[in-house]
Design a protein around this motif. Structure first.
Motif, short mmCIF file in Angstrom:
data_model
loop_
_atom_site.label_atom_id
_atom_site.label_comp_id
_atom_site.label_asym_id
_atom_site.label_seq_id
_atom_site.Cartn_x
_atom_site.Cartn_y
_atom_site.Cartn_z
N SER A 41 -13.97 55.96 10.50
CA SER A 41 -14.83 55.41 9.52
C SER A 41 -16.10 54.00 10.40
O SER A 41 -16.33 53.81 11.21
N SER A 42 -17.35 54.86 10.43
CA SER A 42 -18.77 53.83 10.88
C SER A 42 -19.15 53.23 9.47
O SER A 42 -19.69 52.30 9.93
N ALA A 43 -18.68 53.12 8.33
CA ALA A 43 -19.03 52.84 7.24
C ALA A 43 -19.04 51.29 7.55
O ALA A 43 -19.65 49.99 7.43
N PRO A 44 -18.03 50.00 7.81
CA PRO A 44 -17.40 48.89 7.97
C PRO A 44 -18.56 48.06 9.42
O PRO A 44 -18.76 47.30 9.15
N GLY A 45 -19.18 49.38 9.57
CA GLY A 45 -20.17 48.68 11.16
C GLY A 45 -20.23 49.26 12.35
O GLY A 45 -18.60 50.15 12.44
N ILE A 46 -20.78 49.63 13.02
CA ILE A 46 -20.64 50.00 14.72
C ILE A 46 -20.58 49.63 15.80
O ILE A 46 -20.97 49.81 16.41
N ARG A 47 -20.94 47.77 15.43
CA ARG A 47 -20.74 46.92 16.74
C ARG A 47 -19.95 45.99 16.74
O ARG A 47 -19.01 46.20 15.53
N ILE A 48 -19.59 45.43 17.85
CA ILE A 48 -18.32 44.16 17.53
C ILE A 48 -18.35 43.76 16.83
O ILE A 48 -20.33 42.82 16.99
N GLY A 49 -17.90 42.59 16.32
CA GLY A 49 -18.65 41.54 15.37
C GLY A 49 -17.92 41.82 14.01
O GLY A 49 -18.04 43.19 13.53
N GLN A 50 -18.21 40.96 13.19
CA GLN A 50 -18.16 41.55 11.66
C GLN A 50 -19.53 41.22 10.92
O GLN A 50 -20.28 40.98 11.75
N LYS A 51 -19.57 42.93 9.97
CA LYS A 51 -21.45 42.69 9.47
C LYS A 51 -21.07 41.68 8.86
O LYS A 51 -20.75 40.36 8.26
#
Length: 436
Positions: A92-102
């Motif tokens: 899934s992309s929804a929780p974020g696409i970068r390393i680290g927490q949203k």
């Protein structure tokens, strides 16, 4: 078991001075110092990761005050990245696409389709795709030709320039702004705000800010406000620009909201500007480092243009990775097991150097064909919507350079963006015989 060190070779332009051999304990995907190492060392490091039977696991660092995450796995092989890309319902992309927490706050202006899953992603992509009519696509082609010619003409008589600021960055920025209907007086504003958003890890862009998350939000909101104001004008006085087309796109009775249009613009100027800029910049470095390939392309520009552009994108890999999060337990065809909630990084940069897919992947070969690189993302719904435009821009700018300043070359080391997300070049001195 400890891996055998892989000795680095001598440097070329942009690689820096070669250092000692590297082994698996030297690799830290999250550490920006790792990404500052010479190219040969990073290539050697990812060769080690691809040779591992399982995806390497890395710790996370604190990100935007959201706390430290549980860590992530890096998919370094081409087949694994492709497989994950084809399964967006699992990865899934929804929780974020970068390393680290949203971040703990809702950044609506960044809520674009690049960080969405279906059905929201499918809806937005369907509406946006309808705005790209045959007439609009033809306008892409015409505008790129005219703009590239003007940009090269502006520097052709001088003999030297900063290739990034005066050529590579100007073309995609002007094309996107012109397509959207952004006035030329606002182009510098768009450029500066884009650098803040994408240079979040680079002190050159961010050290002046006491609060980086706020600075990024201000930059994004500034872009969104600019487009929002334009959208209100176009609602009353429509033209033939993309903003008008997006306002009026209405497949199956669906329309984009003003917020969705603003978020799409932020995505377009950030992704469409930065990635094409870096592909063009890396292209000059590669052609300088490999004069035999440069001469080959010059001997038959149109004959090699298609494969040359694909090879530039493969080697440059302007977007290093995208992150995904598992929605369920899953086993890849390679046997790698993941649990629901695991984070994985799809490393396009490494996949584009996979020895099992590309013959001699460290070789820059403008005739490489086939070339199944993942420089525009893997197969699936998140494949780059602007890939066609990016290819067009890269082709046209090098055609103009070969025509007007055929001996142009990088004349110094590129100043690299400090980032593990983008393979960026901030500045690149170049020289050429001034054109009459």
């Amino acid at each position: 078991m400890r891996a055998t060190p892989y000795a680095a070779k001598g440097p070329k332009m942009g690689q820096g001075r070669a250092r000692a051999a590297i082994d698996i304990d030297d690799i830290d995907f999250s550490d920006l110092d790792f990404w500052d190492r010479p190219l040969d060392e990073r290539e050697a490091a990812f060769a080690l990761l691809r040779a591992r039977p399982e995806a390497a696991f890395f710790a996370e660092t604190e990100d935007f005050g959201a706390g430290v995450g549980p860590g992530y796995h890096v998919l370094a092989r081409h087949a694994d990245v492709q497989e994950a890309s084809r399964l967006p319902h699992v990865f899934s992309s929804a929780p974020g696409i970068r390393i680290g927490q949203k971040p703990p706050v809702d950044f609506e202006i960044f809520d674009s389709m690049i960080e969405m899953d279906d059905p929201r992603h499918a809806r937005l992509r369907r509406i946006v795709s309808r705005a790209f009519t045959p007439r609009m696509i033809q306008r892409f082609a015409d505008d790129v030709e005219r703009t590239a010619a003007r940009i090269v003409d502006d520097v052709a008589g001088r003999g030297s320039c900063d290739f990034v600021a005066e050529i590579a960055a100007r073309l995609p920025l002007r094309i996107i702004c012109d397509l959207m209907g952004i006035d030329e007086k606002d182009h510098a504003f768009v450029f500066e705000r884009t650098n803040v958003i994408l240079g979040a890890d680079d002190p050159e862009y961010t050290d002046r800010f006491d609060d980086l998350p706020t600075a990024m939000m201000d930059a994004a909101n500034g872009l969104g406000d600019l487009l929002g104001d334009l959208a209100r004008v176009r609602a009353e006085r429509p033209t033939d620009d993309l903003t008008t087309a997006l306002i009026n796109a209405n497949p199956d009775g669906e329309r984009l909201t003003r917020q969705e249009i603003a978020a799409f613009f932020v995505l377009l100027v950030v992704a469409g500007n930065e990635t094409t800029r870096n592909a063009i910049s890396h292209g000059l470095v590669l052609l300088t480092d490999h004069p035999e390939q440069r001469d080959r392309w010059a001997s038959d520009f149109d004959g090699y243009a298609r494969t040359a552009v694909e090879e530039i994108v493969r080697v440059a890999s302007p977007v290093v990775y995208m992150r995904r999060t598992l929605t369920r337990d899953h086993v890849l065809e390679s046997g790698q097991r993941f649990a629901e909630g695991d984070k994985v990084v799809l490393c396009y940069w490494s996949a584009n150097r996979d020895e099992s897919v590309f013959d001699d992947p460290r070789r820059f070969d403008i005739a490489r064909d086939p070339n199944p690189h993942l420089g525009f993302g893997g197969a699936g719904p998140h494949f780059c919507l602007g890939a066609h435009l990016a290819r067009r821009e890269i082709t046209v700018v090098f055609r103009e350079l070969f025509r007007r300043v055929p001996d142009i070359r990088a004349s110094g080391e590129p100043a690299r963006l400090r980032s593990n997300f983008l393979n960026g070049i901030k500045r690149l001195p170049c020289e050429f015989t001034p054109a009459g």
